[in-house]
Design a protein around this motif. Structure first.
Motif, PDB file in Angstrom:
ATOM      1  N   GLY A 171      44.454  50.376  38.950  1.00 41.45           N
ATOM      2  CA  GLY A 171      45.224  49.169  39.203  1.00 41.45           C
ATOM      3  C   GLY A 171      46.712  49.404  39.259  1.00 41.45           C
ATOM      4  O   GLY A 171      47.448  48.608  39.877  1.00 41.45           O
ATOM      5  N   ASP A 176      47.362  45.295  44.243  1.00 48.58           N
ATOM      6  CA  ASP A 176      46.732  44.161  44.921  1.00 48.58           C
ATOM      7  C   ASP A 176      45.246  44.037  44.563  1.00 48.58           C
ATOM      8  O   ASP A 176      44.659  42.962  44.748  1.00 48.58           O
ATOM      9  N   HIS A 177      44.661  45.106  44.104  1.00 44.41           N
ATOM     10  CA  HIS A 177      43.233  45.108  43.753  1.00 44.41           C
ATOM     11  C   HIS A 177      43.019  45.266  42.247  1.00 44.41           C
ATOM     12  O   HIS A 177      41.880  45.518  41.812  1.00 44.41           O
ATOM     13  N   ALA A 178      44.087  45.146  41.466  1.00 37.77           N
ATOM     14  CA  ALA A 178      43.961  45.354  40.017  1.00 37.77           C
ATOM     15  C   ALA A 178      43.006  44.339  39.393  1.00 37.77           C
ATOM     16  O   ALA A 178      42.167  44.681  38.549  1.00 37.77           O
ATOM     17  N   HIS A 179      43.127  43.083  39.806  1.00 36.34           N
ATOM     18  CA  HIS A 179      42.247  42.053  39.238  1.00 36.34           C
ATOM     19  C   HIS A 179      40.795  42.317  39.611  1.00 36.34           C
ATOM     20  O   HIS A 179      39.893  42.227  38.752  1.00 36.34           O
ATOM     21  N   GLY A 180      40.540  42.643  40.863  1.00 32.61           N
ATOM     22  CA  GLY A 180      39.168  42.923  41.278  1.00 32.61           C
ATOM     23  C   GLY A 180      38.580  44.120  40.549  1.00 32.61           C
ATOM     24  O   GLY A 180      37.398  44.125  40.212  1.00 32.61           O
ATOM     25  N   ARG A 182      39.388  45.070  37.480  1.00 37.99           N
ATOM     26  CA  ARG A 182      39.073  44.647  36.111  1.00 37.99           C
ATOM     27  C   ARG A 182      37.780  43.840  36.076  1.00 37.99           C
ATOM     28  O   ARG A 182      36.941  44.012  35.173  1.00 37.99           O
ATOM     29  N   VAL A 183      37.617  42.948  37.068  1.00 36.26           N
ATOM     30  CA  VAL A 183      36.391  42.152  37.124  1.00 36.26           C
ATOM     31  C   VAL A 183      35.179  43.057  37.345  1.00 36.26           C
ATOM     32  O   VAL A 183      34.130  42.892  36.705  1.00 36.26           O
TER      33      VAL A 183
END
Length: 229
Positions: A171, A176-180, A182-183
């Motif tokens: 991340g 830009d993909h850090a949240h995805g 983590r999910v």
């Protein structure tokens, strides 16, 4: 003395002996009483072994409770107040610290002992998804994501890395993909260690994340450090 007189005298002696109390020694009397009381007819309603054990256990618990209530200020009411305070403190610590999580270790490792390429993990994930095995599909897709990032040198290959660690590290260079990420790591942990069942939607989210990461351009090391700050 005549025979008739002898018989009469014997009868008189027998009558007199009936009025004299019989003195039985203590030990034979006790033994006779024990033999009498050991007859089954006196024990038909006795509790069985399990009932006796349970009675002793509850007597022991009651003794502990009585001792605690006697030493606590206010007796039983004071003991209940102390118990409620302890429960409240535990609940406050649980709320403040959150659910205990296991420290990362070999059992939480993302990969097993048989290394495979990202393409192989993707193929396995699609096969599991086609068969409706969503737990395995989610696991293999997350492994494909991390292996792909290692193959692109966005992550250093490191044995024992967990999904959470991989998501946090990736991340930083792919904010830009850090949240995805983590999910996805949380979905992996839920089905692998939390005993939960993955849904088709969870797998589709991971597949879309995998495709998006394939097209994503990482930040330079300096820019990634600034984004992390």
């Amino acid at each position: 003395m005549s025979i008739t007189g002898g018989v009469t005298a014997a009868r008189l002696l027998a009558r007199e002996s009936d009025d004299v109390p019989v003195d039985i020694p203590r030990v034979p009397a006790r033994e006779a009483a024990e033999r009498e009381l050991s007859r089954p007819m006196y024990h038909e309603n006795d509790p069985n072994l399990l009932q006796r054990a349970l009675d002793r256990f509850w007597d022991w618990v009651g003794g502990i409770f009585d001792a605690a209530s006697g030493s606590a200020p206010g007796g039983v009411l004071g003991l209940l107040v102390v118990a409620l305070i302890v429960v409240a403190l535990i609940a406050a610590l649980w709320w403040r610290l959150g659910t205990p999580r296991r420290a990362p270790g070999s059992t939480d490792s993302l990969f097993d002992d048989s290394p495979r390429s990202a393409s192989e993990h993707r193929t396995a994930a699609e096969a599991h998804a086609a068969a409706g095995r969503w737990n395995q599909a989610v696991q293999e897709r997350m492994r494909a994501i991390v292996r792909s990032l290692e193959e692109r040198t966005l992550l250093d290959p490191r044995p024992g890395r967990t999904a959470d660690e991989a998501a946090a590290e990736a991340g930083r260079s792919l904010p830009d993909h850090a949240h995805g990420l983590r999910v996805g790591a949380r979905e992996f942990d839920d089905v692998t260690y939390g005993g939960r069942t993955a849904s088709p939607e969870a797998y589709l989210r991971l597949r879309d994340l995998d495709l998006g990461l394939e097209r994503a351009k990482p930040l330079l090391s300096g820019a990634a450090q600034g984004a992390a700050e």
